[in-house]
Design an enzyme around this catalytic site. Structure first.
Site, PDB file in Angstrom:
ATOM      1  N   ASN A 130       0.864  -1.184   0.000  1.00 30.17           N
ATOM      2  CA  ASN A 130       0.000   0.000   0.000  1.00 30.17           C
ATOM      3  C   ASN A 130       0.904   1.239   0.000  1.00 30.17           C
ATOM      4  O   ASN A 130       1.511   1.560   1.015  1.00 30.17           O
ATOM      5  CB  ASN A 130      -0.893  -0.048   1.249  1.00 30.17           C
ATOM      6  N   TRP A 131       0.954   1.901  -1.132  1.00 28.12           N
ATOM      7  CA  TRP A 131       1.877   3.042  -1.270  1.00 28.12           C
ATOM      8  C   TRP A 131       1.338   4.311  -0.603  1.00 28.12           C
ATOM      9  O   TRP A 131       2.039   5.315  -0.522  1.00 28.12           O
ATOM     10  CB  TRP A 131       2.163   3.325  -2.749  1.00 28.12           C
ATOM     11  N   LYS A 132       0.094   4.260  -0.171  1.00 30.25           N
ATOM     12  CA  LYS A 132      -0.555   5.425   0.472  1.00 30.25           C
ATOM     13  C   LYS A 132      -0.397   6.673  -0.408  1.00 30.25           C
ATOM     14  O   LYS A 132      -0.407   6.558  -1.632  1.00 30.25           O
ATOM     15  CB  LYS A 132      -0.009   5.612   1.889  1.00 30.25           C
ATOM     16  N   HIS A 163      -9.405   1.222   5.497  1.00 25.79           N
ATOM     17  CA  HIS A 163      -8.087   1.398   6.106  1.00 25.79           C
ATOM     18  C   HIS A 163      -8.234   2.323   7.320  1.00 25.79           C
ATOM     19  O   HIS A 163      -9.025   3.276   7.296  1.00 25.79           O
ATOM     20  CB  HIS A 163      -7.101   1.994   5.093  1.00 25.79           C
ATOM     21  N   GLU A 216      -6.537   4.677   8.369  1.00 24.79           N
ATOM     22  CA  GLU A 216      -6.314   6.108   8.086  1.00 24.79           C
ATOM     23  C   GLU A 216      -7.585   6.738   7.507  1.00 24.79           C
ATOM     24  O   GLU A 216      -7.886   7.898   7.772  1.00 24.79           O
ATOM     25  CB  GLU A 216      -5.106   6.268   7.145  1.00 24.79           C
ATOM     26  N   GLU A 262      -4.758  -4.861  10.879  1.00 21.48           N
ATOM     27  CA  GLU A 262      -3.727  -3.837  11.020  1.00 21.48           C
ATOM     28  C   GLU A 262      -3.928  -3.107  12.355  1.00 21.48           C
ATOM     29  O   GLU A 262      -4.751  -2.179  12.433  1.00 21.48           O
ATOM     30  CB  GLU A 262      -3.816  -2.828   9.874  1.00 21.48           C
ATOM     31  N   GLY A 315       3.043   2.500  10.776  1.00 21.41           N
ATOM     32  CA  GLY A 315       3.964   3.621  10.594  1.00 21.41           C
ATOM     33  C   GLY A 315       4.725   4.010  11.854  1.00 21.41           C
ATOM     34  O   GLY A 315       5.342   5.068  11.908  1.00 21.41           O
ATOM     35  N   SER A 374       4.028  -1.926  10.202  1.00 24.41           N
ATOM     36  CA  SER A 374       5.488  -1.967  10.307  1.00 24.41           C
ATOM     37  C   SER A 374       6.101  -3.301   9.869  1.00 24.41           C
ATOM     38  O   SER A 374       7.075  -3.771  10.451  1.00 24.41           O
ATOM     39  CB  SER A 374       5.941  -1.615  11.727  1.00 24.41           C
ATOM     40  N   GLY A 423       3.129  -1.098   4.234  1.00 24.70           N
ATOM     41  CA  GLY A 423       3.099   0.328   3.921  1.00 24.70           C
ATOM     42  C   GLY A 423       4.485   0.815   3.536  1.00 24.70           C
ATOM     43  O   GLY A 423       4.969   0.581   2.423  1.00 24.70           O
ATOM     44  N   GLY A 424       5.155   1.481   4.479  1.00 24.28           N
ATOM     45  CA  GLY A 424       6.445   2.113   4.223  1.00 24.28           C
ATOM     46  C   GLY A 424       7.466   1.248   3.483  1.00 24.28           C
ATOM     47  O   GLY A 424       8.115   1.717   2.538  1.00 24.28           O
TER      48      GLY A 424
HETATM   49  P1  13P Z   1       3.377   0.552   7.589  1.00 15.99           P
HETATM   50  O1  13P Z   1       3.903  -0.747   7.009  1.00 15.99           O
HETATM   51  O2  13P Z   1       4.069   1.751   7.067  1.00 15.99           O
HETATM   52  O3  13P Z   1       3.324   0.475   9.092  1.00 15.99           O
HETATM   53  O4  13P Z   1       1.848   0.677   7.096  1.00 15.99           O
HETATM   54  C1  13P Z   1       0.988  -0.395   7.225  1.00 15.99           C
HETATM   55  C2  13P Z   1      -0.277  -0.089   6.507  1.00 15.99           C
HETATM   56  O5  13P Z   1      -1.033   0.768   6.937  1.00 15.99           O
HETATM   57  C3  13P Z   1      -0.560  -0.817   5.269  1.00 15.99           C
HETATM   58  O6  13P Z   1      -1.858  -0.602   4.824  1.00 15.99           O
END
Ligand code: 13P
Length: 263
Positions: free
Chosen positions: A13-15, A100, A102, A172, A178, A218, A239-240
């Site tokens: 997920n590149w956000k 998600h 967020e 999650e 993050g 993470s 994510g990251g």
């Molecule tokens: P991180 O891997 O950056 O913690 O993000 C996880 C995430 O929200 C994937 O959707």
């Protein structure tokens, strides 16, 4: 296409990251290094909306698949700023992230809107990736399982067995997103086991046993193996660490290794 958890499922997920140019660069690197992994895993990249089409053009010759980060629940109309499932399908998406944390936190996503979005995605033949998870406060108050229970009950309201088979679940924990804090494998397994048991209770063992339940929060190359070795962890929503081709590929390799050991 049927979903299966016989192979690990790794989604990036590149956000809200990557311009079109940067997205093309990243996906080209991922494709170039993943051709020998494709038969042993399901890999999905989830870029921002603006990069879906150009990324799809690059993916169309390989095995890596495409997903989107959100969707609206109507197919078309006067909904300024929204993207419909038909548009996602047209852009080459097979998957869409729904609910998600967020989006729940910053954009008022509720279990009810999640439910509407899941239903519309399914009608359009896009597999929803339903995100669920608790805050740190809820975990401290030992409310994790009841939070997950409510998110599943309300998010899946009105759906039948056949539809459930086309949904991917992503646990999650919000406190792990993050932050660099990862759930311990046993903490992830406890929730994943609960999700599968709940699916078994409501939709039968057959449906529950083939469900794909991802962990997110993470995830990085160094913790993928121990997380995916857990019985009910079928993959990762990254994510990251998915913003860098090398670490995304490394995570995929670790996932394949863990799956081999589990068998
Ligand atoms: P991180 O891997 O950056 O913690 O993000 C996880 C995430 O929200 C994937 O959707």
């Amino acid at each position: 296409m049927n979903l299966t958890n016989q192979k690990p499922f790794i989604a990036g997920n590149w956000k809200m990251n990557k311009t079109v140019h940067e997205a093309i660069e990243l996906v080209t690197k991922i494709c170039n290094s993943s051709s020998d992994l494709a038969s042993e895993t399901n890999m999905v990249v989830i870029p921002p909306f603006t990069a879906l089409n150009p990324v799809h053009e690059i993916l169309s010759v390989g095995k890596v698949q495409l997903g989107a980060q959100d969707v609206f629940w109507e197919e078309k109309g006067a909904f300024t700023g929204e993207i419909s499932p038909l548009m996602l399908k047209d852009a080459g998406c097979n998957y869409v992230v729904i609910g998600h944390s967020e989006r729940r936190q910053y954009f008022n996503e509720t279990n009810e809107t999640v439910n509407r979005k899941i239903k519309t995605a399914l009608v359009t033949d896009i597999f929803p990736i339903l995100c669920i998870g608790e805050t740190l406060e809820e975990r401290k108050k030992e409310e994790t399982i009841s939070k997950i229970d409510t998110q599943l009950t309300e998010g899946l309201n009105g759906l039948g067995k056949e539809e459930i088979r086309n949904i991917i679940f992503a646990y999650e924990p919000i406190w792990a997103i993050g932050t660099g804090l990862t759930a311990a494998p046993s903490q992830a397994e406890e929730v994943h086991k609960f999700v599968r048991a709940k699916l078994a209770e409501k939709y039968g063992n057959d449906t529950a046993s083939c469900a794909i339940i991802l962990y997110g929060g993470s995830v990085k190359p160094s913790n993928t193996f121990s997380l995916l070795k857990e019985e009910n962890v079928n993959g990762a929503l990254v994510g990251g660490a998915s913003l860098d081709a090398e670490s995304f590929i490394e995570i995929t390799k670790e996932a394949i290794k863990a799956y081999k050991e589990k068998k």
